[in-house]
Structure formats: structure tokens, C-alpha cells
Write an enzyme that holds these catalytic residues in place. Structure first.
Site, PDB file in Angstrom:
ATOM      1  N   LYS A  22      39.532  74.197 -24.252  1.00 28.09           N
ATOM      2  CA  LYS A  22      39.878  74.358 -25.685  1.00 28.09           C
ATOM      3  C   LYS A  22      38.946  73.551 -26.571  1.00 28.09           C
ATOM      4  O   LYS A  22      38.452  74.044 -27.583  1.00 28.09           O
ATOM      5  CB  LYS A  22      41.327  73.906 -25.918  1.00 28.09           C
ATOM      6  CG  LYS A  22      41.684  73.729 -27.382  1.00 28.09           C
ATOM      7  CD  LYS A  22      43.043  73.097 -27.575  1.00 28.09           C
ATOM      8  CE  LYS A  22      43.115  71.617 -27.383  1.00 28.09           C
ATOM      9  NZ  LYS A  22      43.103  70.753 -28.563  1.00 28.09           N
ATOM     10  N   ASN A  23      38.696  72.292 -26.188  1.00 25.52           N
ATOM     11  CA  ASN A  23      37.938  71.424 -27.091  1.00 25.52           C
ATOM     12  C   ASN A  23      36.431  71.691 -27.060  1.00 25.52           C
ATOM     13  O   ASN A  23      35.697  71.146 -27.884  1.00 25.52           O
ATOM     14  CB  ASN A  23      38.249  69.955 -26.785  1.00 25.52           C
ATOM     15  CG  ASN A  23      39.674  69.612 -27.216  1.00 25.52           C
ATOM     16  OD1 ASN A  23      40.298  70.353 -27.980  1.00 25.52           O
ATOM     17  ND2 ASN A  23      40.203  68.503 -26.718  1.00 25.52           N
ATOM     18  N   CYS A 117      47.389  67.128 -33.665  1.00 22.70           N
ATOM     19  CA  CYS A 117      48.540  66.374 -33.175  1.00 22.70           C
ATOM     20  C   CYS A 117      48.631  65.023 -33.865  1.00 22.70           C
ATOM     21  O   CYS A 117      47.610  64.408 -34.167  1.00 22.70           O
ATOM     22  CB  CYS A 117      48.421  66.182 -31.670  1.00 22.70           C
ATOM     23  SG  CYS A 117      48.811  67.671 -30.744  1.00 22.70           S
ATOM     24  N   ARG A 122      43.561  59.559 -37.870  1.00 22.51           N
ATOM     25  CA  ARG A 122      42.401  60.281 -37.354  1.00 22.51           C
ATOM     26  C   ARG A 122      41.424  60.504 -38.506  1.00 22.51           C
ATOM     27  O   ARG A 122      41.292  61.596 -39.043  1.00 22.51           O
ATOM     28  CB  ARG A 122      42.843  61.592 -36.699  1.00 22.51           C
ATOM     29  CG  ARG A 122      43.820  61.371 -35.574  1.00 22.51           C
ATOM     30  CD  ARG A 122      44.282  62.646 -34.914  1.00 22.51           C
ATOM     31  NE  ARG A 122      43.278  63.248 -34.058  1.00 22.51           N
ATOM     32  CZ  ARG A 122      43.467  64.392 -33.385  1.00 22.51           C
ATOM     33  NH1 ARG A 122      44.594  65.036 -33.499  1.00 22.51           N
ATOM     34  NH2 ARG A 122      42.515  64.880 -32.621  1.00 22.51           N
ATOM     35  N   ASP A 305      43.472  61.974 -23.456  1.00 22.24           N
ATOM     36  CA  ASP A 305      44.290  63.188 -23.341  1.00 22.24           C
ATOM     37  C   ASP A 305      45.055  63.252 -22.016  1.00 22.24           C
ATOM     38  O   ASP A 305      45.935  64.098 -21.853  1.00 22.24           O
ATOM     39  CB  ASP A 305      43.418  64.445 -23.496  1.00 22.24           C
ATOM     40  CG  ASP A 305      42.906  64.603 -24.919  1.00 22.24           C
ATOM     41  OD1 ASP A 305      43.411  63.914 -25.825  1.00 22.24           O
ATOM     42  OD2 ASP A 305      41.985  65.416 -25.133  1.00 22.24           O
ATOM     43  N   ARG A 397      49.585  75.068 -27.901  1.00 22.62           N
ATOM     44  CA  ARG A 397      48.326  74.901 -28.658  1.00 22.62           C
ATOM     45  C   ARG A 397      47.146  74.786 -27.713  1.00 22.62           C
ATOM     46  O   ARG A 397      46.027  75.123 -28.072  1.00 22.62           O
ATOM     47  CB  ARG A 397      48.369  73.599 -29.476  1.00 22.62           C
ATOM     48  CG  ARG A 397      49.367  73.587 -30.584  1.00 22.62           C
ATOM     49  CD  ARG A 397      49.361  72.244 -31.239  1.00 22.62           C
ATOM     50  NE  ARG A 397      48.108  72.133 -31.967  1.00 22.62           N
ATOM     51  CZ  ARG A 397      47.952  71.504 -33.114  1.00 22.62           C
ATOM     52  NH1 ARG A 397      48.966  70.896 -33.656  1.00 22.62           N
ATOM     53  NH2 ARG A 397      46.804  71.457 -33.708  1.00 22.62           N
TER      54      ARG A 397
HETATM   55  C1  EPZ Z   1      38.985  65.012 -29.967  1.00 20.81           C
HETATM   56  O1  EPZ Z   1      39.648  64.583 -31.153  1.00 20.81           O
HETATM   57  C2  EPZ Z   1      39.940  65.933 -29.263  1.00 20.81           C
HETATM   58  N1  EPZ Z   1      40.260  67.041 -30.158  1.00 20.81           N
HETATM   59  C3  EPZ Z   1      41.210  65.173 -28.880  1.00 20.81           C
HETATM   60  O2  EPZ Z   1      42.006  66.045 -28.098  1.00 20.81           O
HETATM   61  C4  EPZ Z   1      40.848  63.959 -28.034  1.00 20.81           C
HETATM   62  O3  EPZ Z   1      42.010  63.198 -27.811  1.00 20.81           O
HETATM   63  C5  EPZ Z   1      39.814  63.111 -28.745  1.00 20.81           C
HETATM   64  O4  EPZ Z   1      38.664  63.911 -29.119  1.00 20.81           O
HETATM   65  C6  EPZ Z   1      39.293  61.955 -27.892  1.00 20.81           C
HETATM   66  O5  EPZ Z   1      38.730  62.456 -26.714  1.00 20.81           O
HETATM   67  C7  EPZ Z   1      39.432  68.059 -30.274  1.00 20.81           C
HETATM   68  O6  EPZ Z   1      38.370  68.116 -29.639  1.00 20.81           O
HETATM   69  C8  EPZ Z   1      39.832  69.160 -31.188  1.00 20.81           C
HETATM   70  P1  EPZ Z   1      37.542  61.335 -31.985  1.00 20.81           P
HETATM   71  P2  EPZ Z   1      38.828  63.874 -32.313  1.00 20.81           P
HETATM   72  O7  EPZ Z   1      36.835  61.668 -33.242  1.00 20.81           O
HETATM   73  O8  EPZ Z   1      37.471  64.491 -32.372  1.00 20.81           O
HETATM   74  C9  EPZ Z   1      38.279  57.333 -34.556  1.00 20.81           C
HETATM   75  C10 EPZ Z   1      43.907  67.295 -27.537  1.00 20.81           C
HETATM   76  O9  EPZ Z   1      45.045  66.955 -27.093  1.00 20.81           O
HETATM   77  N2  EPZ Z   1      37.492  58.021 -35.613  1.00 20.81           N
HETATM   78  O10 EPZ Z   1      36.744  61.223 -30.719  1.00 20.81           O
HETATM   79  O11 EPZ Z   1      39.681  63.884 -33.504  1.00 20.81           O
HETATM   80  C11 EPZ Z   1      39.629  58.013 -34.329  1.00 20.81           C
HETATM   81  O12 EPZ Z   1      40.591  57.531 -35.232  1.00 20.81           O
HETATM   82  C12 EPZ Z   1      43.276  66.493 -28.633  1.00 20.81           C
HETATM   83  O13 EPZ Z   1      43.289  68.263 -27.111  1.00 20.81           O
HETATM   84  C13 EPZ Z   1      37.190  57.308 -36.756  1.00 20.81           C
HETATM   85  O14 EPZ Z   1      37.572  56.149 -36.924  1.00 20.81           O
HETATM   86  O15 EPZ Z   1      38.710  62.402 -31.731  1.00 20.81           O
HETATM   87  C14 EPZ Z   1      39.903  57.644 -32.892  1.00 20.81           C
HETATM   88  O16 EPZ Z   1      40.427  56.346 -32.836  1.00 20.81           O
HETATM   89  C15 EPZ Z   1      44.183  65.439 -29.148  1.00 20.81           C
HETATM   90  N3  EPZ Z   1      36.444  57.912 -37.727  1.00 20.81           N
HETATM   91  C16 EPZ Z   1      38.516  57.603 -32.245  1.00 20.81           C
HETATM   92  O17 EPZ Z   1      37.593  57.506 -33.332  1.00 20.81           O
HETATM   93  C17 EPZ Z   1      35.975  59.192 -37.597  1.00 20.81           C
HETATM   94  O18 EPZ Z   1      35.304  59.681 -38.504  1.00 20.81           O
HETATM   95  C18 EPZ Z   1      38.161  58.851 -31.435  1.00 20.81           C
HETATM   96  O19 EPZ Z   1      38.382  60.026 -32.203  1.00 20.81           O
HETATM   97  C19 EPZ Z   1      36.292  59.894 -36.421  1.00 20.81           C
HETATM   98  C20 EPZ Z   1      37.058  59.283 -35.442  1.00 20.81           C
END
Ligand code: EPZ
Length: 430
Positions: A22-23, A117, A122, A305, A397
Site C-alpha cells: 500500500k505505502n 490514522c 504527523r 507499523d 484501509r
Molecule cells: C509513512 O507515514 C507511512 N504511511 C506510515 O504507515 C508509517 O508508519 C510511517 O511512514 C513510518 O514508517 C504512508 O506511507 C502513507 P514519516 P508518514 O513522515 O510518511 C515526523 C500505515 O499504517 N515528521 O516517516 O506520515 C513524524 O511526526 C501508516 O500504513 C515530521 O516531524 O511518516 C514522525 O514522527 C501509518 N515532520 C516521523 O517524522 C514531517 O514533515 C516519521 O514520519 C514529516 C514527518
């Protein structure tokens, strides 16, 4: 409302085919509009987040033809609006990839701020920082991100946090920028690499994806391609832990074992046998589960995840295990639900201290988010007696045919809608 009803206690045994990731599919589908040629994508998971993105893209004028439920032909030559603010887009995280792709191709995009979610704050500050470095102006108004640029010019960008979404979004915008972009402290997840491979197959010039420095030489245009999405590492891991929690013997097929290494390592520490084949992994849990500790980290660390799914299994290992969540601050919302099934878990800050119990007992519980929902189903399948899990729209989802795949492994699980359905299920199962 639909829910899953199950009777636990049976070991899961057999083989299960893993769907496309999915991702990876979300950014690849969003990026397919970056050319005016047609792009053919295969191995798309049939899950609601993907259907939502495809439906919203249609409303921008994107032409989509489904060959079957896992293959689609996408053509972005007739896009007539750069405003993607449909209500449905707010429900999914992947919607923000349309900022990178529309900005990259048309130098302009208005996209509803993403949902997804509720697993913690985020932010999208790193996405914004990257787009600005490429020369875009960014405003947030009326719940949407408005991005505009005269032109995009390559830049050297250092990400303050390792972010999957920001790495992907900035990479997509940079592909059609002038000159070279370097993303430092980039995310290394398999789906980041898959997107880079996809864009390169469209004529992009991306090097280093899968390491923490990604170099992108901008190209003037991209062209059509045919591409097959990688298998879903998290779906595979979910079934691997399902084998552990139910003391089963499960072979996950159509996987890339390398992507599963951190999961495999933890299962071995927990006393499972894990056998790797070219494109399959077999997990046998014939001995009592052992405790271990785990901390979630960006890839190649243990995935956030998988945290809930692993914790649900550790809850059945005699002794104390410690699970530390270092990516999202609100990812223990399943703990209260597991407690209703008899789990003994104490949360302190970003750490869960788990004291193993012999067995869970069936209960009526609620899925708080996608992955936690899957973890609760696994707990239900290992529990004595009947369990219902509601809010399964979260699970759907991201998991294709979850209950059907579990049935294929011998699980006694069905989707029910009413109390009467549940009673019928109970009578049938006995
Ligand atoms: C992706 O979310 C995935 N979603 C998530 O999967 C997954 O948990 C996550 O990556 C981590 O592997 C999708 O790919 C659609 P991040 P994402 O940006 O991109 C902080 C699932 O269940 N951050 O890597 O939103 C953030 O708060 C979902 O399939 C900032 O501070 O995750 C977090 O603490 C849930 N500023 C960390 O980085 C930003 O601009 C990692 O978030 C961006 C992120």
C-alpha cells in the site's frame, strides 16, 4: 456497522499470498500523472486507501482504466484542475503525494491537508521545507496546502527527521526540477526505493534511493512505463506474527525476504523457526514464545507499523518484554483493548512494559487504527472463546481481504453486521 467475529485458539496453518505494498502504491499512483503518456501499474493492493486516492484523482481529470482489481492504466494528460481538496482526500495520508507530483509537473498544486490514522502528530514541515528549497512558495489556507513556483530548481536539502513522506514528496517534485537535488538524511524504506525505481523507469534520474543520500538530476519530461509494485512488507509481517501468536505454521508467499529481516530477527529471538526461500518465508511457532525487547526505528530498523502486532504476540511470552515506540507518540491505543482480553501491559511514555500471560480471553473490542486493528484480530485468533473487533474500516484501509486470507489459514473468522449474524456465527462454529 461491519465487524469481525472470530473464535480463537486454533493455530494458523498454511500458505498466504501477500498483496502489493500500500505505502508504495500510494506514491506510485500519484506519480503516474507526471507524464502525459499512459502508465500501467500492476500488483496494486485492493484496499480502501488506494481506492480513495484513485477516485479523487479521477475528479482532477485523470483517466483510469482498471484491467482487473490489481492493475490499472493511468493517464494524466487531461487533468483540468490542480485543486485536490475533496473531503475524501482528507481521510488518507497518501493524498499529500499529490502536492509533490502536481507541483513537479505543473508548478502548482492545492491539496487538502492529509489525514490518515491517528497515531500521533504527523507534521509536514519537512515536506514544506523541501518544496521551498526547490523554489516553491507554500501557504496553508482553508485546510489545504497551496504550493506554487515559477520554476523548480534543484537544491541540497537536509531532512531534520527521517521521514518517509517528506523524502518521497520532495523526490517527486525534484525529478522535473532544473539541475541536481540532493536529499540528505533520507528515508530508506523499501517503498522509497520502489518509487525511485518507478520514476527511473519513466525516464527520471535518481540515484542512491535506499541509502540516506538520494541524488536526483532533473529531467525535462517523463514518459509512460509498465511497473509492478513490490510486495507489502507490513502485511507479510502481520501474518508472520499471526503464526507466532497462534502457535502456527504459516508460509507467506510473494515476499522479498530481505525486506522482512528485522521482523524475522525478532521472531527468532522469540523462539520461532523462520525459513527463508527466494520469494517466501515460513514461520513455525512450535515452542512457547520467549520474551524480547524491541524499539521501532526507520528502515532497516524494526518498523513502527509492526509494533502493535509484535506487542500482541509478546503479550503471550512468559516474562517481561519491553517495546519502545520511537516514531509516533500515540501508537499504544490498542493497549486498553488488549487489556480487556487479559493482557498485562503498562505504558510509560513511549514504552510498553509487557508481562506475558498464558492466553488471552475473547472480548468485544474496537480497532483504534489500521495496524493496531490487525494486532487485535491476531490477539482474538489466539484467545480462548469468541472475540469481535469493530471499526474494521481501519483495517480495510490497508489489508486486502484480511479475514478471507486468515480463513485460508484455518482461522474461524467472519465479517458480521448484526447481533443476529454474530449469533449465527457462534452457532455455526459451536
Ligand atoms: C509513512 O507515514 C507511512 N504511511 C506510515 O504507515 C508509517 O508508519 C510511517 O511512514 C513510518 O514508517 C504512508 O506511507 C502513507 P514519516 P508518514 O513522515 O510518511 C515526523 C500505515 O499504517 N515528521 O516517516 O506520515 C513524524 O511526526 C501508516 O500504513 C515530521 O516531524 O511518516 C514522525 O514522527 C501509518 N515532520 C516521523 O517524522 C514531517 O514533515 C516519521 O514520519 C514529516 C514527518
Amino acid at each position: 456497522m461491519e465487524e469481525y467475529a472470530m473464535k480463537g485458539g486454533n493455530p494458523l496453518v498454511g500458505e498466504v499470498e501477500i498483496s502489493g505494498a500500500k505505502n508504495a502504491a500510494l506514491p506510485i499512483i500519484a506519480a503516474s500523472i507526471m507524464t502525459d503518456d499512459t502508465v500501467y501499474i500492476d500488483n496494486i493492493p485492493d484496499v480502501s486507501d488506494i481506492r480513495t486516492l484513485l477516485d479523487c484523482m479521477k475528479k482532477l481529470g485523470v483517466n483510469e482504466k482498471k484491467k482487473d482489481k490489481h492493475s490499472v492504466a493511468i493517464n494524466g494528460s487531461q487533468i483540468f484542475t490542480l485543486v485536490a481538496d475533496q473531503e475524501d482526500l482528507r481521510k488518507i495520508r497518501g493524498s499529500y503525494y499529490l502536492i509533490g507530483t502536481l507541483l513537479g509537473k505543473y508548478k502548482e498544486a492545492t491539496v487538502a491537508l492529509p489525514g490518515g490514522c491517528d497515531i500521533g502528530s504527523r507534521g509536514i514541515d519537512q515536506h514544506i521545507k523541501g518544496f521551498k528549497a526547490l523554489g516553491a512558495t507554500i501557504k496553508i489556507e482553508h485546510g489545504s496546502v497551496i504550493a506554487k513556483a515559477e520554476k523548480l530548481v534543484g537544491a541540497h536539502i537536509y531532512m531534520d527527521v527521517v521521514s518517509v513522506g517528506a523524502t518521497i514528496n520532495v523526490m517527486m517534485a525534484a525529478v522535473l526540477a532544473e539541475g541536481q537535488t540532493i536529499i540528505e538524511n533520507a528515508a530508506k524504506e523499501p517503498h522509497v526505493v520502489d518509487l525511485a525505481n518507478f520514476l527511473n523507469s519513466m525516464g527520471a534520474n535518481i540515484k542512491g534511493a535506499g541509502t540516506d543520500v538520494i541524488r536526483i538530476k532533473g529531467v525535462p519530461t517523463l514518459h509512460g512505463t509498465e511497473y509492478t509494485i513490490i510486495p507489502d512488507q507490513i502485511e507479510a509481517g502481520t501474518f508472520m506474527f499471526a503464526a507466532a501468536a497462534t502457535k502456527g505454521d504459516v508460509t507467506v508467499k510473494n515476499v522479498i525476504p530481505k525486506h522482512l529481516e528485522s521482523i524475522t530477527a525478532k521472531l527468532i529471538e522469540m523462539g520461532c523457526e523462520v525459513e527463508e526461500f527466494d520469494d517466501a518465508v515460513r514461520v513455525v511457532a512450535s515452542k512457547p514464545l520467549r520474551t524480547t525487547h524491541v524499539k521501532t526505528l526507520p528502515y532497516p530498523g524494526f518498523p513502527t507499523d509492526m509494533q502493535a502486532v509484535m506487542a500482541a504476540s509478546l503479550g503471550l511470552a512468559k516474562g517481561i518484554s519491553i517495546v519502545t515506540e520511537s516514531i509516533f507518540e500515540n501508537r499504544f491505543r490498542y493497549v486498553d483493548e488488549l487489556a480487556r482480553m487479559g493482557a498485562d501491559i503498562k505504558v510509560e511514555g513511549n514504552t510498553a512494559i509487557i508481562t506475558g500471560v498464558d492466553q488471552y480471553t475473547g472480548a468485544s473490542i474496537t480497532a483504534p487504527d489500521l495496524r493496531a486493528g490487525a494486532a487485535l484480530v491476531i490477539a482474538g485468533l489466539s484467545a480462548s472463546g469468541f472475540t469481535t473487533v469493530d471499526n474494521i474500516q481501519y483495517i480495510e484501509r490497508g489489508y486486502e481481504n484480511f479475514h478471507k486470507k486468515l480463513q485460508g489459514l484455518g482461522a474461524q473468522i467472519e465479517k458480521v453486521e448484526t447481533e443476529r449474524d454474530f449469533k449465527k456465527f457462534k452457532l455455526k462454529i459451536g
